[in-house]
Design an enzyme around this catalytic site. Structure first.
Site, PDB file in Angstrom:
ATOM      1  N   ARG A 167      39.588  37.622  40.403  1.00  0.00           N
ATOM      2  CA  ARG A 167      38.600  38.241  39.521  1.00  0.00           C
ATOM      3  C   ARG A 167      38.349  37.285  38.363  1.00  0.00           C
ATOM      4  O   ARG A 167      39.302  36.730  37.785  1.00  0.00           O
ATOM      5  CB  ARG A 167      39.103  39.596  38.998  1.00  0.00           C
ATOM      6  CG  ARG A 167      38.936  40.714  40.007  1.00  0.00           C
ATOM      7  CD  ARG A 167      37.459  41.000  40.275  1.00  0.00           C
ATOM      8  NE  ARG A 167      37.173  42.002  41.291  1.00  0.00           N
ATOM      9  CZ  ARG A 167      36.914  41.737  42.593  1.00  0.00           C
ATOM     10  NH1 ARG A 167      36.938  40.511  43.042  1.00  0.00           N
ATOM     11  NH2 ARG A 167      36.618  42.720  43.418  1.00  0.00           N
TER      12      ARG A 167
ATOM     13  N   GLU B 137      29.045  38.562  36.526  1.00  0.00           N
ATOM     14  CA  GLU B 137      28.310  38.185  37.732  1.00  0.00           C
ATOM     15  C   GLU B 137      27.027  39.012  37.784  1.00  0.00           C
ATOM     16  O   GLU B 137      27.033  40.148  37.322  1.00  0.00           O
ATOM     17  CB  GLU B 137      29.164  38.450  38.976  1.00  0.00           C
ATOM     18  CG  GLU B 137      30.428  37.586  39.006  1.00  0.00           C
ATOM     19  CD  GLU B 137      31.283  37.798  40.262  1.00  0.00           C
ATOM     20  OE1 GLU B 137      30.838  38.492  41.189  1.00  0.00           O
ATOM     21  OE2 GLU B 137      32.393  37.263  40.305  1.00  0.00           O
TER      22      GLU B 137
ATOM     23  N   HIS C 196      30.982  34.034  44.496  1.00  0.00           N
ATOM     24  CA  HIS C 196      31.744  35.194  44.994  1.00  0.00           C
ATOM     25  C   HIS C 196      31.597  35.347  46.521  1.00  0.00           C
ATOM     26  O   HIS C 196      31.102  36.358  47.006  1.00  0.00           O
ATOM     27  CB  HIS C 196      31.295  36.471  44.270  1.00  0.00           C
ATOM     28  CG  HIS C 196      32.342  37.560  44.315  1.00  0.00           C
ATOM     29  ND1 HIS C 196      32.523  38.465  43.304  1.00  0.00           N
ATOM     30  CD2 HIS C 196      33.269  37.901  45.255  1.00  0.00           C
ATOM     31  CE1 HIS C 196      33.494  39.309  43.616  1.00  0.00           C
ATOM     32  NE2 HIS C 196      33.957  38.983  44.809  1.00  0.00           N
TER      33      HIS C 196
HETATM   34  P1  NAD Z   1      47.154  43.122  46.175  1.00  0.00           P
HETATM   35  O1  NAD Z   1      47.153  44.391  45.425  1.00  0.00           O
HETATM   36  O2  NAD Z   1      47.600  43.115  47.610  1.00  0.00           O
HETATM   37  O3  NAD Z   1      48.049  42.033  45.402  1.00  0.00           O
HETATM   38  C1  NAD Z   1      48.022  41.862  44.030  1.00  0.00           C
HETATM   39  C2  NAD Z   1      49.391  41.337  43.598  1.00  0.00           C
HETATM   40  O4  NAD Z   1      49.316  41.027  42.202  1.00  0.00           O
HETATM   41  C3  NAD Z   1      50.539  42.364  43.771  1.00  0.00           C
HETATM   42  O5  NAD Z   1      51.615  41.823  44.522  1.00  0.00           O
HETATM   43  C4  NAD Z   1      50.967  42.681  42.343  1.00  0.00           C
HETATM   44  O6  NAD Z   1      52.361  42.918  42.265  1.00  0.00           O
HETATM   45  C5  NAD Z   1      50.570  41.399  41.613  1.00  0.00           C
HETATM   46  N1  NAD Z   1      50.393  41.586  40.172  1.00  0.00           N
HETATM   47  C6  NAD Z   1      49.898  42.668  39.500  1.00  0.00           C
HETATM   48  N2  NAD Z   1      49.928  42.460  38.174  1.00  0.00           N
HETATM   49  C7  NAD Z   1      50.455  41.215  38.006  1.00  0.00           C
HETATM   50  C8  NAD Z   1      50.751  40.428  36.869  1.00  0.00           C
HETATM   51  N3  NAD Z   1      50.506  40.884  35.629  1.00  0.00           N
HETATM   52  N4  NAD Z   1      51.283  39.208  37.040  1.00  0.00           N
HETATM   53  C9  NAD Z   1      51.538  38.721  38.284  1.00  0.00           C
HETATM   54  N5  NAD Z   1      51.293  39.437  39.421  1.00  0.00           N
HETATM   55  C10 NAD Z   1      50.758  40.659  39.277  1.00  0.00           C
HETATM   56  O7  NAD Z   1      45.653  42.538  46.033  1.00  0.00           O
HETATM   57  P2  NAD Z   1      44.902  41.530  47.036  1.00  0.00           P
HETATM   58  O8  NAD Z   1      44.235  42.299  48.113  1.00  0.00           O
HETATM   59  O9  NAD Z   1      45.808  40.412  47.387  1.00  0.00           O
HETATM   60  O10 NAD Z   1      43.718  41.011  46.068  1.00  0.00           O
HETATM   61  C11 NAD Z   1      43.999  40.076  45.057  1.00  0.00           C
HETATM   62  C12 NAD Z   1      42.744  39.829  44.221  1.00  0.00           C
HETATM   63  O11 NAD Z   1      41.719  39.223  45.032  1.00  0.00           O
HETATM   64  C13 NAD Z   1      42.097  41.093  43.639  1.00  0.00           C
HETATM   65  O12 NAD Z   1      41.645  40.801  42.336  1.00  0.00           O
HETATM   66  C14 NAD Z   1      40.882  41.323  44.549  1.00  0.00           C
HETATM   67  O13 NAD Z   1      39.861  42.072  43.924  1.00  0.00           O
HETATM   68  C15 NAD Z   1      40.464  39.898  44.795  1.00  0.00           C
HETATM   69  N6  NAD Z   1      39.602  39.678  45.966  1.00  0.00           N
HETATM   70  C16 NAD Z   1      38.591  38.783  45.805  1.00  0.00           C
HETATM   71  C17 NAD Z   1      37.773  38.503  46.887  1.00  0.00           C
HETATM   72  C18 NAD Z   1      36.628  37.541  46.730  1.00  0.00           C
HETATM   73  O14 NAD Z   1      35.611  37.734  47.346  1.00  0.00           O
HETATM   74  N7  NAD Z   1      36.758  36.501  45.944  1.00  0.00           N
HETATM   75  C19 NAD Z   1      37.992  39.142  48.130  1.00  0.00           C
HETATM   76  C20 NAD Z   1      39.066  40.026  48.247  1.00  0.00           C
HETATM   77  C21 NAD Z   1      39.885  40.292  47.145  1.00  0.00           C
HETATM   78  C1  MLT Z   2      36.493  42.462  46.998  1.00  0.00           C
HETATM   79  O1  MLT Z   2      36.966  42.918  45.966  1.00  0.00           O
HETATM   80  O2  MLT Z   2      36.622  43.045  48.097  1.00  0.00           O
HETATM   81  C2  MLT Z   2      35.821  41.149  46.977  1.00  0.00           C
HETATM   82  O3  MLT Z   2      35.653  40.669  45.702  1.00  0.00           O
HETATM   83  C3  MLT Z   2      34.652  41.008  47.875  1.00  0.00           C
HETATM   84  C4  MLT Z   2      33.371  41.704  47.512  1.00  0.00           C
HETATM   85  O4  MLT Z   2      33.119  41.998  46.379  1.00  0.00           O
HETATM   86  O5  MLT Z   2      32.593  41.973  48.420  1.00  0.00           O
END
Ligand code: NAD
Ligand code: MLT
Length: 530
Positions: A231, A260, A280
């Site tokens: 994020r 964004e 993104h």
């Molecule tokens: P998840 O919930 O599986 O994992 C998140 C991890 O972060 C957990 O293990 C948690 O313990 C840890 N965490 C929480 N607070 C923390 C802190 N203060 N310090 C260190 N670690 C901490 O989530 P995920 O599915 O792996 O997603 C991770 C990120 O990726 C999210 O922000 C999600 O929105 C983003 N994401 C982005 C895209 C994209 O298109 N760029 C796609 C999918 C997910």
């Molecule tokens: C998500 O949170 O799943 C990703 O950022 C991807 C999206 O926004 O589509």
């Protein structure tokens, strides 16, 4: 009458087709806020990706809405408290795009390392420049992963195949989990100091907002490379842009932004050569888009047909037979969990919840679930709910024990929770006054009396004069209003605990000042409403 669904962002046709088998579906993308407000009243469910910002105003106009489905993980584009207040279920599709985001993280990281976009642009301009694009090898270098969850752990596994050493900072997973995915868990400053590459994979929370700021960057190795595919607001983009210009940071690969869509006006990286940016695209693979669209469609269908929804973010059905007895205790149990995780300060391996008095005579599993929801929610992506909290706890190797006792030490009916980590054991006791007012009545064997509401400071301290005075002075001179204060009646003569209710979040520099007071053993800031 058939229910109506509005799909307001580009969502794979496979998911839309599934919805059409059950409901009337309109797909209307790129609507303005006023267009959305004008039509939302017709719909029973809204399906979005990250482009539609489902604000309080939109929810206010959604007089028929029962469900908001988010085709993806992050629900930061949905005003969840507003939806909850209107009884609208919010659900997401947390698993479908995990691999896509993992692979995109690696794609932009490697592209940044070997200047692929810059070299491509150069050759497209008719140049044959083999001198300007020397990269480095990742083999043998250290990758620091902040947030070792679904995506972080998969990035680790894959980069281990590229012979990188993987270290991680994630205070909410156990060492055992770290070992399973080959990540050595370290503290935040060690990760900053040791890593050649730093990639962030946390949700956006109060704790992770601006986590990689100027201060954090100053603690990194010179020539570090940074990746953000989580994020945008987890990174202070202005500080990062400055560090890229100064050469402190050798390269950055960025997929997500605090605001964004990004334009030429709000892009701090414009014109900086050692940056690779994508708009993104982390989840933008055919497989992920089908995955999240089908998952969200199944969730919306289940929700509208009254079936339990495994991916509900903000609510789940509570069995009627037990609801009348336990319902008043739900909020207390959930907030005790939130206090519990703040007290733990290390990965929790065991939880013991004991119910006394009237609660010992009824089914209390749902209350333990509420406790777990409160404990897990502050540390995970916004997707812990009453349905999935126990399975998430299990996946995280959290051993949960529940017990009953007719005898209560001080109150007829109380909940006592022990939060056990590998290093320490904490205890929180809560009860209801007048059968409705939630109160925390004991913390770590100190008798206390405060409402678990709003922002709270919990401050274990040495039992000596002027501890309160010094705390109040710092808070007062920072303009922070103290709404209430309680000092515990400790059984230990040397230490005590105080609870201070403050009106708002507290800036990091003020927290540091509070922690630096001599005799203050720790200061935990807890957002009980999170
Ligand atoms: P998840 O919930 O599986 O994992 C998140 C991890 O972060 C957990 O293990 C948690 O313990 C840890 N965490 C929480 N607070 C923390 C802190 N203060 N310090 C260190 N670690 C901490 O989530 P995920 O599915 O792996 O997603 C991770 C990120 O990726 C999210 O922000 C999600 O929105 C983003 N994401 C982005 C895209 C994209 O298109 N760029 C796609 C999918 C997910
Ligand atoms: C998500 O949170 O799943 C990703 O950022 C991807 C999206 O926004 O589509």
């Amino acid at each position: 009458m058939t229910m109506k669904i509005l799909v307001s962002d580009d969502v794979s046709e496979k998911g839309v087709a599934l919805l059409r088998q059950h409901f009337d579906v309109d797909v209307k993308t790129n609507m303005s806020v006023s267009e959305l407000i004008a039509c939302i009243g017709e719909y029973d469910a809204l399906v979005t990706r990250s482009q539609t910002w489902v604000t309080k105003e939109i929810i206010g106009a959604a007089t028929n809405l029962k469900v908001i489905g988010r085709a993806g993980v992050g629900v930061d584009n949905i005003d969840i408290p507003a939806a909850t207040a209107r009884g609208i279920m919010v659900l997401n599709a947390p698993e479908g795009n995990t691999l896509a985001a993992t692979e995109h993280t690696i794609a932009i990281m490697m592209a940044m390392t070997r200047h692929v976009p810059q070299a491509h642009a150069s050759i497209q301009e008719g140049k044959w420049d083999r001198k300007s694009f020397d990269g480095i090898q990742v083999q043998g270098r250290t990758l620091g992963i902040i947030g070792v969850g679904r995506i972080g752990s998969r990035v680790a596994r894959r980069m281990q195949a590229m012979e990188m050493t993987t270290i991680g900072y994630d205070p909410y997973i156990t060492e055992e989990r770290g070992q399973q995915v080959g990540v050595e868990l370290v503290d935040f400053d060690t990760l900053l100091a040791k890593s050649d590459y730093i990639t962030i994979h946390t949700p956006l929370t109060d704790e992770t907002r601006n986590m990689l700021n100027a201060d954090a960057i100053s603690k990194m190795k010179d020539g570090v490379r940074i990746v953000n595919c989580a994020r945008g607001a987890c990174v202070d983009t202005k500080a990062l842009a400055e560090a890229l210009k100064s050469g402190k940071v050798a390269g950055a690969a960025i997929d997500v932004y605090p605001d964004e869509p990004l334009t030429a006006e709000n892009n701090p990286f414009l014109g900086i050569p050692n940056v690779v940016q994508t708009p993104h695209l982390g989840a933008s693979t055919i497989e992920a888009q089908i995955g999240v669209a089908v998952d969200v469609a199944v969730g919306v269908i289940d929700a509208l047909e009254g079936k339990p929804v495994m991916t509900a973010v903000n609510m789940a059905p509570i069995p009627k037979s037990v609801a009348t007895v336990i319902q008043p205790y739900f909020r207390l149990a959930e907030r005790m969990g939130t206090i519990g995780i703040a007290l733990a300060g290390a990965p929790v391996c065991e939880i013991e919840v004991e119910y006394t008095g009237a609660l010992s005579e009824t089914e209390t599993q749902a209350l333990t679930t509420a406790f777990l929801k409160g404990l897990l929610n502050p540390i995970l992506q916004d997707s812990v709910n009453f349905v999935n909290a126990p399975s998430i706890a299990k996946k995280r190797h959290l051993n949960v024990k529940e017990s009953k006792s007719h005898q209560s030490r001080y109150f007829t009916t109380a909940i006592t929770a022990k939060i056990i980590t590998s290093k320490s054991e904490h205890q929180v006791v809560g009860t209801l006054f007048d059968e409705k007012e939630a109160k925390i009545v004991e913390i770590d064997h100190s008798r206390i009396d405060f409402k678990p509401e709003g922002y709270l400071l919990l401050v274990p301290h040495v039992n000596k004069p002027n501890m309160i005075g010094q705390m109040a002075t710092i808070l007062g001179s920072a303009g922070i209003n103290i709404n209430g204060m309680q000092v515990g009646g400790s059984t230990d003569e040397e230490t005590n605990i105080m609870a201070i209710a403050v009106g708002d979040d507290i800036p990091k520099d003020i927290m540091t000042k509070l922690r630096n007071i001599k005799g203050i053993l720790d200061v935990k800031l807890i957002n009980c409403e999170s």
